[in-house]
Write a protein that holds these residues in place. Structure first.
Motif, PDB file in Angstrom:
ATOM      1  N   THR A  67      27.669 111.208  -7.990  1.00  0.00           N
ATOM      2  CA  THR A  67      27.814 111.243  -6.530  1.00  0.00           C
ATOM      3  C   THR A  67      26.487 111.606  -5.867  1.00  0.00           C
ATOM      4  O   THR A  67      26.116 111.029  -4.840  1.00  0.00           O
ATOM      5  CB  THR A  67      28.913 112.267  -6.143  1.00  0.00           C
ATOM      6  OG1 THR A  67      30.139 111.859  -6.767  1.00  0.00           O
ATOM      7  CG2 THR A  67      29.106 112.336  -4.647  1.00  0.00           C
ATOM      8  N   THR A 137      35.162 102.208 -13.059  1.00  0.00           N
ATOM      9  CA  THR A 137      36.157 103.028 -13.750  1.00  0.00           C
ATOM     10  C   THR A 137      37.555 102.903 -13.139  1.00  0.00           C
ATOM     11  O   THR A 137      38.547 103.100 -13.826  1.00  0.00           O
ATOM     12  CB  THR A 137      35.702 104.499 -13.695  1.00  0.00           C
ATOM     13  OG1 THR A 137      34.286 104.526 -13.922  1.00  0.00           O
ATOM     14  CG2 THR A 137      36.380 105.339 -14.751  1.00  0.00           C
ATOM     15  N   SER A 184      27.100 110.361 -15.048  1.00  0.00           N
ATOM     16  CA  SER A 184      27.457 111.779 -15.202  1.00  0.00           C
ATOM     17  C   SER A 184      27.828 111.978 -16.661  1.00  0.00           C
ATOM     18  O   SER A 184      28.231 111.035 -17.334  1.00  0.00           O
ATOM     19  CB  SER A 184      28.669 112.153 -14.353  1.00  0.00           C
ATOM     20  OG  SER A 184      28.465 111.839 -13.009  1.00  0.00           O
ATOM     21  N   LYS A 187      31.791 111.548 -18.968  1.00  0.00           N
ATOM     22  CA  LYS A 187      32.460 110.307 -19.359  1.00  0.00           C
ATOM     23  C   LYS A 187      32.057 110.001 -20.807  1.00  0.00           C
ATOM     24  O   LYS A 187      32.454 110.718 -21.710  1.00  0.00           O
ATOM     25  CB  LYS A 187      32.093 109.188 -18.381  1.00  0.00           C
ATOM     26  CG  LYS A 187      32.198 109.595 -16.905  1.00  0.00           C
ATOM     27  CD  LYS A 187      33.518 109.279 -16.245  1.00  0.00           C
ATOM     28  CE  LYS A 187      33.691 109.952 -14.908  1.00  0.00           C
ATOM     29  NZ  LYS A 187      33.509 109.088 -13.757  1.00  0.00           N
TER      30      LYS A 187
END
Ligand SMILES: *Cc1c(COP(=O)(O)O)cnc(C)c1O
Length: 358
Positions: A67, A137, A184, A187
């Motif tokens: 983000t 995703t 990130s 995952k």
């Protein structure tokens, strides 16, 4: 309970020992200006480049999350105009963050089964950056490396920025074909949340220098200046960086992982295609994700299959956004073992919808 959620996801079991090691080695209290930190950081970045096959002349930066990268990219690499390709919720959110900063951020919505076609895209001389999610995703789609290479050839001028949050460290990515890559760690890296990586090509670094944007704590120029010393301009997630280094050290080269993950993805899709009560959300095999498998059925059945899976010790990933009630998702991330991937397939094969049992 085995979690098949595509993030936060199952962590590698070795993380338990790495956490203890971090505590015992005093990593939790070291200064981010110390030699001890610089050593950890230098090693982590070298391992990331080695294991993921990132070109030597690319720069790896630490951020807090994907983000944050959605904000840094338009903030520090775009003056006015960018184009955002997406078919799902994560790509759309990336577009929205860009649009808050620039009216000239333009959306280009793809259908779930549609691969981007360079000839159809509204790119013009003012397009400074093209953004896409390599792996979306929310709906289990991906933009294949060949398509990323086509975009690069068709549009050599704009920077190409790729969200690889749910594929980096799972499949091989064509880093040289794009300028900005980010992810990130909760995952495919199989780590707890709280750290992201942002990877920049020399062209992206040059663009940041040309724009000279430095009004924010996370302005790319500030991050770039500090990473020359393997540091950050704020106190970073030192534990996260340490754990990332440990997980990378244990990981096989990504080319090896890539073969393994893709073989498991093929099995998962074959299993889902054979189910009488469900089907892959993505009909076009050419855009199916290797790391996130979205399974579609009617919503009453989805609720039941999730409940029965849970009773059997398996937490299926919920649907997301538009597909919240009509899909569940299975993470095909490397921290899940082959046994665990087989187990969820065996469950789906023997599952009988509740209405048919009565
Ligand atoms: C999870 C995810 C994000 C957001 O990651 P955060 O760590 O929550 O910022 C962004 N893009 C994609 C494709 C994702 O899967």
């Amino acid at each position: 309970m085995i979690t098949y959620f595509p993030g936060p996801a199952k962590v590698y079991p070795q993380v338990r020992q790495y956490l203890t090691d971090a505590y015992d080695a005093g990593v939790l209290s070291i200064s981010h200006r110390s030699d001890a930190f610089v050593d950890i950081s230098r090693r982590t970045i070298a391992l990331l480049k080695e294991k993921l096959a990132v070109p030597a002349d690319y720069t790896v930066l630490y951020v807090s999350s994907a983000t944050e990268s959605w904000e840094i990219i338009p903030q520090s690499l775009v003056r006015a105009q960018s184009l955002h390709l997406y078919s799902g919720a994560f790509g759309e959110r990336g577009f929205q963050y860009a649009h808050y900063l620039h009216e000239g951020a333009l959306p280009y919505v793809l259908a779930v089964d549609e691969a981007p076609d360079p000839a159809a895209l509204p790119v013009d001389a003012h397009t400074e950056l093209i953004a896409l999610a390599q792996n979306e995703t929310s709906n289990g789609t991906q933009v294949r490396p060949e398509v990323i290479a086509q975009l690069r050839r068709a549009f050599p001028e704009p920077l190409l920025a790729v969200d690889a949050t749910s594929s980096m460290a799972g499949i091989a990515l064509p880093f040289a074909e794009a300028d900005v890559w980010y992810a990130s760690v909760q995952k495919c890296f199989g780590l707890p949340a709280g750290l992201g990586v942002l990877i920049c090509s020399p062209r992206a670094v040059a663009r940041a220098q040309a724009l000279h944007e430095q009004r924010h704590y996370n302005s790319l120029l500030k991050l770039l200046a500090q990473i020359e010393k393997y540091q950050t301009n704020y106190t970073p997630n030192v534990l996260g960086i340490y754990l990332l280094g440990r997980v990378l050290a244990q990981m096989p080269p990504v080319a090896e992982l890539d073969v393994h993950i893709k073989a498991r993805a093929a099995q998962l899709y074959a299993t889902v295609e054979a189910l009488p009560y469900a089907q892959p959300l993505v009909r076009n095999a050419a855009v199916r994700s290797d790391t996130v498998v979205a399974v579609e059925a009617d919503s009453a059945l989805i609720a039941d299959v999730k409940a029965q899976a849970k009773a059997a010790g398996m937490l299926l990933g919920s649907g997301y956004g538009t597909w919240k009630t009509t899909t569940f998702r299975i993470a095909n991330f490397p921290a899940l073992t082959d046994d665990e991937i087989n187990r969820v397939q065996a469950f789906l094969r023997q599952y009988v919808p509740v209405a048919q049992t009565s």
